[in-house]
Design a protein around this motif. Structure first.
Motif, PDB file in Angstrom:
ATOM      1  N   VAL A  47       0.850  -1.180   0.000  1.00  0.00           N
ATOM      2  CA  VAL A  47       0.000   0.000   0.000  1.00  0.00           C
ATOM      3  C   VAL A  47       0.895   1.242   0.000  1.00  0.00           C
ATOM      4  CG1 VAL A  47      -0.230  -0.135   2.522  1.00  0.00           C
ATOM      5  CG2 VAL A  47      -1.815   1.285   1.200  1.00  0.00           C
ATOM      6  N   ALA A  48       0.558   2.204  -0.852  1.00  0.00           N
ATOM      7  CA  ALA A  48       1.283   3.475  -0.892  1.00  0.00           C
ATOM      8  C   ALA A  48       0.576   4.465   0.025  1.00  0.00           C
ATOM      9  CB  ALA A  48       1.333   4.014  -2.309  1.00  0.00           C
ATOM     10  N   VAL A  49       1.357   5.139   0.874  1.00  0.00           N
ATOM     11  CA  VAL A  49       0.805   6.177   1.747  1.00  0.00           C
ATOM     12  C   VAL A  49       1.708   7.402   1.665  1.00  0.00           C
ATOM     13  CG1 VAL A  49      -0.243   4.515   3.347  1.00  0.00           C
ATOM     14  CG2 VAL A  49       2.084   5.342   3.772  1.00  0.00           C
ATOM     15  N   LYS A  50       1.156   8.539   2.024  1.00  0.00           N
ATOM     16  CA  LYS A  50       1.967   9.749   2.034  1.00  0.00           C
ATOM     17  C   LYS A  50       3.100   9.588   3.039  1.00  0.00           C
ATOM     18  CE  LYS A  50      -1.340  13.218   0.449  1.00  0.00           C
ATOM     19  NZ  LYS A  50      -2.073  14.462   0.795  1.00  0.00           N
ATOM     20  N   LYS A  51       4.273  10.120   2.676  1.00  0.00           N
ATOM     21  CA  LYS A  51       5.431   9.986   3.561  1.00  0.00           C
ATOM     22  C   LYS A  51       5.157  10.560   4.947  1.00  0.00           C
ATOM     23  CE  LYS A  51       9.178   9.814   0.157  1.00  0.00           C
ATOM     24  NZ  LYS A  51      10.386  10.484  -0.380  1.00  0.00           N
TER      25      LYS A  51
END
Length: 463
Positions: free
Chosen positions: A434-438
């Motif tokens: 899953v990609a999430v904001k840094k």
């Protein structure tokens, strides 16, 4: 060649079941692409075909619908065999078939590729499957050990046949052709048409219909530029172009594995969010690299042609070739990765003294002479390309019945993260990504590692 003027344009004009039409509608398919309009009527009629079409033309849906239209769910044995040059392409093809089979009951699609342990594949084969998708070497290994029976195979697909031959799969392909029933339907898809393809087609089918699909209109929206490297090092030239253009994402093609890794390392040292993709990487590293690039956790991918073949990247702002490709077909394949779906794209080729002969060969296909431009000098204040997202890897996947919705629920349970903080989610057999904001990554890791999802604990880490 078929007449595109008389070909159907809507899927509803074809003899497809309500279930397949429902899956097409749900997946967002509206009108057929050129390759689908020309090949699907022939495929659905049960004829063998050789289709020459560029990557990204919609060929996967064409043969997937052909497979599913004749599938007998009641026979729980392999009825279709799809051969692909790389694991990445095989995974994408399998996922496309699953998507189109969504409205059909209990269609099992199994991926069989090298680079991963065979034990899980052996267990899956014991449970049976309707459609097998994979690389020739691994499928032949299973067949030689009597783990696969081909007597029910009704459809054989060779996807990107030209690349499979380039990668040395000729003997494996021949063995698999011989192992499948002569009564099968054979579908060959190839971006280029070298002499070996003609020979392979003759071996697979004596009366295959030849369908040649012209480049899509999107290709005409690609701007090509050729820059003179002169005394500039290749990595520095790429850095200047990235700073000057500031693309949302970019693929950089190199002719060797060593140069691929070297340029990626130097761009990383300049502060760019960059990853490398080449044959020296282990399969798990290649998988993680592609997940990160496609979900926006990395903005630059430096790759060799073989490693990048078949990758499904829908939107690509810039393609850079470090030196000319080995042949004009490969050059065309590289630049065709930008400007898809009617969008405008930019393809840049860096030319050194060793490229002169191949540049002139390419120039023969142009209406006007190719003029080399000096490298641009980026304006002051331009910063390296950095990604706003980071990818988290979870220690569970489809085998744990994990779904994207479960991951979203876990990340938003305390209302501190919203959908705006979450990017693309990819659930594979053993893992999920899953990609999430840094800025939200630390909290996201805490939520997953300190609580349960569907009553089970999973571990997560940032890639």
């Amino acid at each position: 060649m078929s007449d595109s003027n008389t070909s159907p344009r809507n899927f509803t004009e074809l003899k497809l079941s309500p279930a397949l039409l429902s899956s097409l509608s749900e997946a967002g398919f509206q009108h057929m692409t050129e390759v689908q309009a020309l090949s699907l009527p022939v495929i659905l009629a049960g004829e063998d075909v050789l289709v020459q079409a560029e990557t990204g033309s919609g060929k996967t849906a064409a043969f997937a619908l052909g497979i599913l239209a004749k599938l007998n769910i009641g026979i729980f044995a392999p009825q279709a065999l799809v051969l692909c040059p790389t694991r990445e392409l095989a995974e994408q093809v399998a996922e496309a078939i699953r998507t189109l089979a969504k409205s059909m009951a209990n269609v099992k699609v199994l991926t069989l590729c090298g680079g991963v342990p065979a034990r899980n594949q052996i267990a899956s084969l014991e449970h049976g499957a309707h459609v097998l998708v994979g690389t020739p070497g691994r499928i032949l290994d299973h067949a030689n050990l009597q783990r696969i029976q081909f007597d029910q195979i009704a459809t054989l697909v060779l996807d990107e046949a030209d690349r499979m031959l380039e990668m040395g799969f000729q003997d494996e392909i021949n063995a698999l052709i011989a192992a499948t029933p002569a009564s099968r339907q054979s579908l060959l898809f190839s971006a280029t048409y070298p002499n070996k393809i003609e020979q392979l087609t003759a071996r697979v089918s004596k009366n295959a219909r030849s369908i040649q699909v012209a480049s899509t209109q999107a290709a005409t929206r690609i701007t090509q530029r050729f820059y003179d490297l002169a005394d500039t090092a290749a990595a520095q030239a790429v850095n200047q172009l990235l700073l000057d253009q500031q693309p949302g994402n970019c693929m950089v093609f190199c002719n060797t594995k060593a140069e691929t890794q070297a340029i990626a390392d130097k761009l990383h040292g300049k502060g760019h969010s960059v990853l490398a993709l080449h044959g020296d990487l282990e399969q798990k590293d290649r998988d993680q690299t592609m997940v990160q690039f496609t979900n926006g956790s990395a903005r630059v991918l430096v790759a060799t042609d073989v490693a990048a073949r078949g990758l499904d990247i829908a939107e690509l702002d810039l393609v850079i070739s470090v030196h000319m490709a080995h042949d004009t077909d490969t050059h065309t394949h590289r630049i065709g990765r930008t400007g898809r779906a009617g969008a405008e794209g930019l393809a840049v080729t860096l030319i050194g003294p060793q490229d002169d002969y191949r540049l002139r060969l390419l120039e023969d296909t142009f209406a006007e002479p190719i003029k080399l431009q000096p490298l641009p000098h980026p304006a002051a204040g331009r910063i390296p390309l950095q990604a706003e997202l980071v990818t988290l890897q979870l220690s569970g996947g489809k085998k744990d019945k994990l779904r994207p919705g479960d991951i979203v629920g876990a990340l938003t349970r305390d209302n501190k993260l919203t959908m705006a903080d979450i990017g693309k989610i990819k659930v594979q057999s053993q893992w999920a990504f899953v990609a999430v904001k840094k800025s939200s990554a630390k909290h996201a890791l805490t939520l997953i590692n300190n609580d349960k999802i569907k009553g089970k604990r999973f571990r997560a880490r940032a890639l």
